[in-house]
Design a protein around this motif. Structure first.
Motif, PDB file in Angstrom:
ATOM      1  N   ARG A 125       0.855  -0.919  -0.152  1.00  0.00           N
ATOM      2  CA  ARG A 125       0.093  -0.079   0.191  1.00  0.00           C
ATOM      3  C   ARG A 125       0.751   1.326  -0.094  1.00  0.00           C
ATOM      4  O   ARG A 125       2.141   1.335   0.124  1.00  0.00           O
ATOM      5  CB  ARG A 125      -0.825  -0.186   1.055  1.00  0.00           C
ATOM      6  N   LEU A 126       0.368   2.407  -0.512  1.00  0.00           N
ATOM      7  CA  LEU A 126       1.092   3.535  -0.395  1.00  0.00           C
ATOM      8  C   LEU A 126       0.346   4.523   0.532  1.00  0.00           C
ATOM      9  O   LEU A 126      -0.921   4.745   0.467  1.00  0.00           O
ATOM     10  CB  LEU A 126       1.199   4.163  -1.812  1.00  0.00           C
ATOM     11  N   VAL A 127       1.011   5.392   1.335  1.00  0.00           N
ATOM     12  CA  VAL A 127       0.345   6.250   1.950  1.00  0.00           C
ATOM     13  C   VAL A 127       1.316   7.679   1.464  1.00  0.00           C
ATOM     14  O   VAL A 127       2.437   7.816   1.623  1.00  0.00           O
ATOM     15  CB  VAL A 127       0.607   6.416   3.590  1.00  0.00           C
ATOM     16  N   LEU A 128       0.517   8.767   1.026  1.00  0.00           N
ATOM     17  CA  LEU A 128       1.415   9.768   0.260  1.00  0.00           C
ATOM     18  C   LEU A 128       0.878  11.353   0.828  1.00  0.00           C
ATOM     19  O   LEU A 128      -0.362  11.479   1.089  1.00  0.00           O
ATOM     20  CB  LEU A 128       0.816   9.896  -1.157  1.00  0.00           C
ATOM     21  N   PHE A 129       1.923  12.174   1.226  1.00  0.00           N
ATOM     22  CA  PHE A 129       1.442  13.356   2.121  1.00  0.00           C
ATOM     23  C   PHE A 129       2.447  14.453   1.691  1.00  0.00           C
ATOM     24  O   PHE A 129       3.680  14.381   1.469  1.00  0.00           O
ATOM     25  CB  PHE A 129       1.910  13.162   3.646  1.00  0.00           C
ATOM     26  N   HIS A 218      -3.939  14.818   3.091  1.00  0.00           N
ATOM     27  CA  HIS A 218      -3.488  16.532   2.975  1.00  0.00           C
ATOM     28  C   HIS A 218      -3.911  17.330   4.203  1.00  0.00           C
ATOM     29  O   HIS A 218      -4.989  17.206   4.691  1.00  0.00           O
ATOM     30  CB  HIS A 218      -4.483  17.111   1.777  1.00  0.00           C
ATOM     31  N   ARG A 219      -2.726  18.176   4.905  1.00  0.00           N
ATOM     32  CA  ARG A 219      -3.036  19.057   5.497  1.00  0.00           C
ATOM     33  C   ARG A 219      -2.324  20.299   5.172  1.00  0.00           C
ATOM     34  O   ARG A 219      -0.806  20.008   5.647  1.00  0.00           O
ATOM     35  CB  ARG A 219      -2.913  18.447   6.913  1.00  0.00           C
ATOM     36  N   THR A 229      -4.897  19.932  -5.519  1.00  0.00           N
ATOM     37  CA  THR A 229      -3.529  19.221  -6.072  1.00  0.00           C
ATOM     38  C   THR A 229      -3.312  17.706  -5.391  1.00  0.00           C
ATOM     39  O   THR A 229      -3.127  16.801  -6.274  1.00  0.00           O
ATOM     40  CB  THR A 229      -2.361  19.875  -5.621  1.00  0.00           C
ATOM     41  N   SER A 230      -3.664  17.505  -4.246  1.00  0.00           N
ATOM     42  CA  SER A 230      -3.641  16.377  -3.617  1.00  0.00           C
ATOM     43  C   SER A 230      -4.950  15.491  -3.996  1.00  0.00           C
ATOM     44  O   SER A 230      -4.853  14.286  -4.237  1.00  0.00           O
ATOM     45  CB  SER A 230      -3.613  16.307  -1.977  1.00  0.00           C
ATOM     46  N   ARG A 231      -5.999  16.152  -4.074  1.00  0.00           N
ATOM     47  CA  ARG A 231      -7.391  15.605  -4.584  1.00  0.00           C
ATOM     48  C   ARG A 231      -7.147  14.921  -5.963  1.00  0.00           C
ATOM     49  O   ARG A 231      -7.418  13.763  -6.302  1.00  0.00           O
ATOM     50  CB  ARG A 231      -8.248  16.440  -4.452  1.00  0.00           C
ATOM     51  N   GLY A 240      -6.824   5.104  -5.634  1.00  0.00           N
ATOM     52  CA  GLY A 240      -6.543   6.397  -4.775  1.00  0.00           C
ATOM     53  C   GLY A 240      -7.652   6.699  -3.687  1.00  0.00           C
ATOM     54  O   GLY A 240      -8.963   6.789  -4.349  1.00  0.00           O
ATOM     55  N   ARG A 241      -7.544   7.241  -2.755  1.00  0.00           N
ATOM     56  CA  ARG A 241      -8.419   7.544  -1.626  1.00  0.00           C
ATOM     57  C   ARG A 241      -8.004   8.835  -1.161  1.00  0.00           C
ATOM     58  O   ARG A 241      -6.544   8.919  -0.654  1.00  0.00           O
ATOM     59  CB  ARG A 241      -8.651   6.630  -0.485  1.00  0.00           C
ATOM     60  N   PHE A 242      -8.679   9.925  -1.153  1.00  0.00           N
ATOM     61  CA  PHE A 242      -8.025  11.080  -0.460  1.00  0.00           C
ATOM     62  C   PHE A 242      -8.986  11.754   0.640  1.00  0.00           C
ATOM     63  O   PHE A 242      -9.971  11.424   1.119  1.00  0.00           O
ATOM     64  CB  PHE A 242      -8.503  12.486  -1.529  1.00  0.00           C
ATOM     65  N   VAL A 243      -7.980  11.947   1.647  1.00  0.00           N
ATOM     66  CA  VAL A 243      -8.471  12.475   3.023  1.00  0.00           C
ATOM     67  C   VAL A 243      -7.741  13.900   3.379  1.00  0.00           C
ATOM     68  O   VAL A 243      -6.576  13.765   3.585  1.00  0.00           O
ATOM     69  CB  VAL A 243      -8.261  11.490   4.221  1.00  0.00           C
ATOM     70  N   GLU A 244      -8.884  14.725   3.426  1.00  0.00           N
ATOM     71  CA  GLU A 244      -8.269  16.012   4.029  1.00  0.00           C
ATOM     72  C   GLU A 244      -8.270  15.987   5.660  1.00  0.00           C
ATOM     73  O   GLU A 244      -9.325  16.150   6.107  1.00  0.00           O
ATOM     74  CB  GLU A 244      -9.061  17.001   3.447  1.00  0.00           C
ATOM     75  N   LEU A 245      -7.012  16.245   6.258  1.00  0.00           N
ATOM     76  CA  LEU A 245      -6.970  16.129   7.599  1.00  0.00           C
ATOM     77  C   LEU A 245      -7.356  17.590   8.199  1.00  0.00           C
ATOM     78  O   LEU A 245      -7.023  18.472   7.746  1.00  0.00           O
ATOM     79  CB  LEU A 245      -5.785  15.654   8.056  1.00  0.00           C
ATOM     80  N   SER A 246      -7.848  17.621   9.364  1.00  0.00           N
ATOM     81  CA  SER A 246      -8.460  18.869  10.263  1.00  0.00           C
ATOM     82  C   SER A 246      -7.026  19.540  10.347  1.00  0.00           C
ATOM     83  O   SER A 246      -5.835  18.724  10.655  1.00  0.00           O
ATOM     84  CB  SER A 246      -8.852  18.647  11.140  1.00  0.00           C
ATOM     85  N   GLY A 247      -7.113  20.792  10.373  1.00  0.00           N
ATOM     86  CA  GLY A 247      -5.966  21.731  10.886  1.00  0.00           C
ATOM     87  C   GLY A 247      -5.237  22.179   9.803  1.00  0.00           C
ATOM     88  O   GLY A 247      -5.748  21.944   8.603  1.00  0.00           O
ATOM     89  N   SER A 248      -4.340  23.115  10.018  1.00  0.00           N
ATOM     90  CA  SER A 248      -3.471  23.423   8.867  1.00  0.00           C
ATOM     91  C   SER A 248      -1.881  23.263   8.951  1.00  0.00           C
ATOM     92  O   SER A 248      -1.169  23.825   7.965  1.00  0.00           O
ATOM     93  CB  SER A 248      -3.678  24.984   8.960  1.00  0.00           C
TER      94      SER A 248
END
Length: 345
Positions: A125-129, A218-219, A229-231, A240-248
């Motif tokens: 699997r891949l985790v990309l940030f 993405h955060r 861009t990440s989406r 692919g699955r996209f998750v936008e994490l809370s915070g900045s």
């Protein structure tokens, strides 16, 4: 787990790569950006993250050529994609692990993608940030350009700025130790060559060949890499699955370590997304509703911008918020959810 042994692997071009392996469970290779795996253990937040991840995962950390515990000769030559792939091959061959998951972090995202495309049997699997398939896109923001200009002028100032202004590690002693990790990761000449080579790394053409399930996280603040861009990366990948994490804060395991660790661990071990990793829902603003309505009508981002009298990047920002609030993975998913709402059952 305070004194993890540094092991050494040898790449095919005779460059020595320093790495560490610890923990238990499915193997996850945390691929490097500018790194110093020994110094990173002194950053309290990273130390805690390593320990938390290692409870359920076998962690492999390594320093790319020219950095940290790896070969730091000034005459390393090529610092582009092929060189980074040789580093990863060397570490995996030395560990003897036949199949692993990869955590691509900023600069190493294209390397993770290219390795998965070219070696499908070795990637679970891949985790990309924090990165993009075309690295020059990640280097375009004005803040990033200003930071990179410091490399020649003042290496110490670059390290301090990278730790605080760029990555948000501003809490003492976190910021102090992170700056030290940057400062000791490499030298200014190697960093300059490293970033120059990065401008030419583009693995867009290889995305269709990536068969491993990929979690794109993405955060970011608005001045850095846009969520869109990440989406797009997640939507382009076959799985692919996209998750936008809370915070900045533009990093993992600092702003909400428990949630980040649980999300990454669950995905690597089972392929599942925990509840913490699902996009949050919320009420759309009137402008977001207008954008979604035009999206559902088939308008492009440019057409939406023209109809509403706003800039295209503003449309992208609204869409990012819409996707997060309604739990959509992308344009087609948002339209489907909207149609389902209009015509239930």
């Amino acid at each position: 787990m305070t004194d993890v042994e540094v092991r050494f692997a040898r790449a095919r071009d005779d460059v020595t790569i320093g790495y560490q392996m610890f923990g238990q469970g499915p193997p996850l290779v945390w691929m490097p950006s500018l790194s110093n795996i020994v110094a990173q253990w002194r950053i309290p937040a990273m130390h805690a993250a390593y320990q938390d991840l290692a409870r359920n995962l076998t962690m492999i950390l390594y320093d790319g050529r020219g950095t940290g515990a790896s070969d730091r000769r000034i005459d390393l030559g090529d610092l582009g994609l092929d060189a980074h792939l040789r580093d990863l091959h060397a570490v995996l061959d030395d560990t003897g692990l036949p199949r692993v998951s990869l955590l691509g972090y900023y600069h190493s995202v294209p390397t993770a993608l290219a390795f998965a495309a070219r070696n499908p049997g070795r990637v679970e699997r891949l985790v990309l940030f924090g990165g993009t398939p075309r690295l020059r896109e990640a280097m375009l923001p004005a803040q990033t350009q200003a930071l990179l200009s410091l490399i020649d002028q003042d290496w110490g100032l670059f390290a301090d700025a990278a730790a605080t202004a760029w990555l948000g590690w501003d809490a003492a002693p976190t910021g102090r130790w992170t700056a030290e990790a940057f400062r000791t990761a490499t030298s200014a000449p190697i960093a300059k060559a490293w970033f120059e080579a990065a401008r030419h790394i583009d693995v867009t053409a290889e995305l269709a060949a990536v068969r491993a399930p990929a979690l794109v996280l993405h955060r970011q603040g608005e001045q850095r890499i846009p969520a869109e861009t990440s989406r797009r990366l997640a939507e382009t990948l076959p799985d692919g699955r996209f998750v936008e994490l809370s915070g900045s804060t533009p990093t993992l395991f600092l702003e909400d370590r428990d949630t980040d660790v649980r999300l990454v661990t669950d995905f690597v071990t089972t392929g599942a997304l925990t509840a913490a990793g699902r996009p949050a829902t919320g009420r759309l603003t009137p402008r977001e509703t207008d954008v979604l309505r035009l999206l559902a009508a088939g308008d492009s981002n440019a057409e939406i911008a023209r109809r509403l009298g706003i800039a295209v990047h503003t449309v992208e920002r609204h869409l990012s918020a819409v996707y997060r609030k309604i739990g959509a993975r992308g344009r087609s998913d948002a339209v489907r959810l909207m149609l389902d709402f209009r015509h239930p059952g």
